[in-house]
Design a protein around this motif. Sequence first.
Motif, PDB file in Angstrom:
ATOM      1  N   SER A 105       0.818  -1.208   0.000  1.00  0.00           N
ATOM      2  CA  SER A 105       0.000   0.000   0.000  1.00  0.00           C
ATOM      3  C   SER A 105       0.858   1.266   0.000  1.00  0.00           C
ATOM      4  O   SER A 105       0.350   2.346  -0.272  1.00  0.00           O
ATOM      5  N   ILE A 106       2.137   1.137   0.271  1.00  0.00           N
ATOM      6  CA  ILE A 106       3.026   2.298   0.256  1.00  0.00           C
ATOM      7  C   ILE A 106       3.266   2.766  -1.176  1.00  0.00           C
ATOM      8  O   ILE A 106       3.355   3.954  -1.446  1.00  0.00           O
ATOM      9  N   ILE A 107       3.342   1.828  -2.102  1.00  0.00           N
ATOM     10  CA  ILE A 107       3.650   2.141  -3.489  1.00  0.00           C
ATOM     11  C   ILE A 107       2.345   2.190  -4.285  1.00  0.00           C
ATOM     12  O   ILE A 107       1.704   1.164  -4.487  1.00  0.00           O
ATOM     13  N   PRO A 108       1.942   3.373  -4.743  1.00  0.00           N
ATOM     14  CA  PRO A 108       0.713   3.431  -5.543  1.00  0.00           C
ATOM     15  C   PRO A 108       0.960   2.834  -6.930  1.00  0.00           C
ATOM     16  O   PRO A 108       1.938   3.145  -7.584  1.00  0.00           O
ATOM     17  N   LEU A 109       0.069   1.964  -7.367  1.00  0.00           N
ATOM     18  CA  LEU A 109       0.246   1.285  -8.643  1.00  0.00           C
ATOM     19  C   LEU A 109      -0.766   1.753  -9.684  1.00  0.00           C
ATOM     20  O   LEU A 109      -1.020   1.048 -10.646  1.00  0.00           O
ATOM     21  N   TRP A 110      -1.321   2.934  -9.521  1.00  0.00           N
ATOM     22  CA  TRP A 110      -2.288   3.447 -10.477  1.00  0.00           C
ATOM     23  C   TRP A 110      -1.549   4.050 -11.657  1.00  0.00           C
ATOM     24  O   TRP A 110      -0.722   4.935 -11.508  1.00  0.00           O
ATOM     25  N   ILE A 111      -1.889   3.569 -12.824  1.00  0.00           N
ATOM     26  CA  ILE A 111      -1.326   4.141 -14.043  1.00  0.00           C
ATOM     27  C   ILE A 111      -2.485   4.684 -14.857  1.00  0.00           C
ATOM     28  O   ILE A 111      -3.345   3.935 -15.310  1.00  0.00           O
ATOM     29  N   GLY A 112      -2.504   5.987 -15.023  1.00  0.00           N
ATOM     30  CA  GLY A 112      -3.570   6.631 -15.780  1.00  0.00           C
ATOM     31  C   GLY A 112      -3.091   7.028 -17.168  1.00  0.00           C
ATOM     32  O   GLY A 112      -1.976   6.717 -17.583  1.00  0.00           O
ATOM     33  N   TRP A 113      -3.964   7.728 -17.889  1.00  0.00           N
ATOM     34  CA  TRP A 113      -3.615   8.150 -19.245  1.00  0.00           C
ATOM     35  C   TRP A 113      -2.409   9.080 -19.286  1.00  0.00           C
ATOM     36  O   TRP A 113      -1.581   8.940 -20.193  1.00  0.00           O
ATOM     37  N   PRO A 114      -2.263  10.015 -18.366  1.00  0.00           N
ATOM     38  CA  PRO A 114      -1.070  10.878 -18.438  1.00  0.00           C
ATOM     39  C   PRO A 114       0.246  10.096 -18.316  1.00  0.00           C
ATOM     40  O   PRO A 114       1.214  10.382 -19.016  1.00  0.00           O
ATOM     41  N   GLN A 115       0.263   9.071 -17.475  1.00  0.00           N
ATOM     42  CA  GLN A 115       1.471   8.262 -17.322  1.00  0.00           C
ATOM     43  C   GLN A 115       1.744   7.443 -18.584  1.00  0.00           C
ATOM     44  O   GLN A 115       2.896   7.286 -18.994  1.00  0.00           O
ATOM     45  N   VAL A 116       0.689   6.914 -19.198  1.00  0.00           N
ATOM     46  CA  VAL A 116       0.850   6.136 -20.427  1.00  0.00           C
ATOM     47  C   VAL A 116       1.390   7.019 -21.535  1.00  0.00           C
ATOM     48  O   VAL A 116       2.291   6.620 -22.285  1.00  0.00           O
TER      49      VAL A 116
END
Length: 62
Positions: free
Chosen positions: A4-15
């Motif tokens: 839970s320390i490392i956020p693993l959300w990858i959204g369109w801006p990151q892509v």
Amino acid sequence: MSLSIIPLWIGWPQVVLIAVVVLLLFGGKKIPELMKGLGSGLKEFKDASKENDSTSKAKEKE
């Protein structure tokens, strides 16, 4: 260590950012060659796994 320390959300801006970085590193002419190599590697992997499945099934029948 908790995940839970490392956020693993990858959204369109990151892509988009990753795509731009890859384009800058490899250039437009090199990317199709890289994708072709990746595709042939995946095809070989699938063929090898199918071959392995068929040999293991043949051994089970014996």
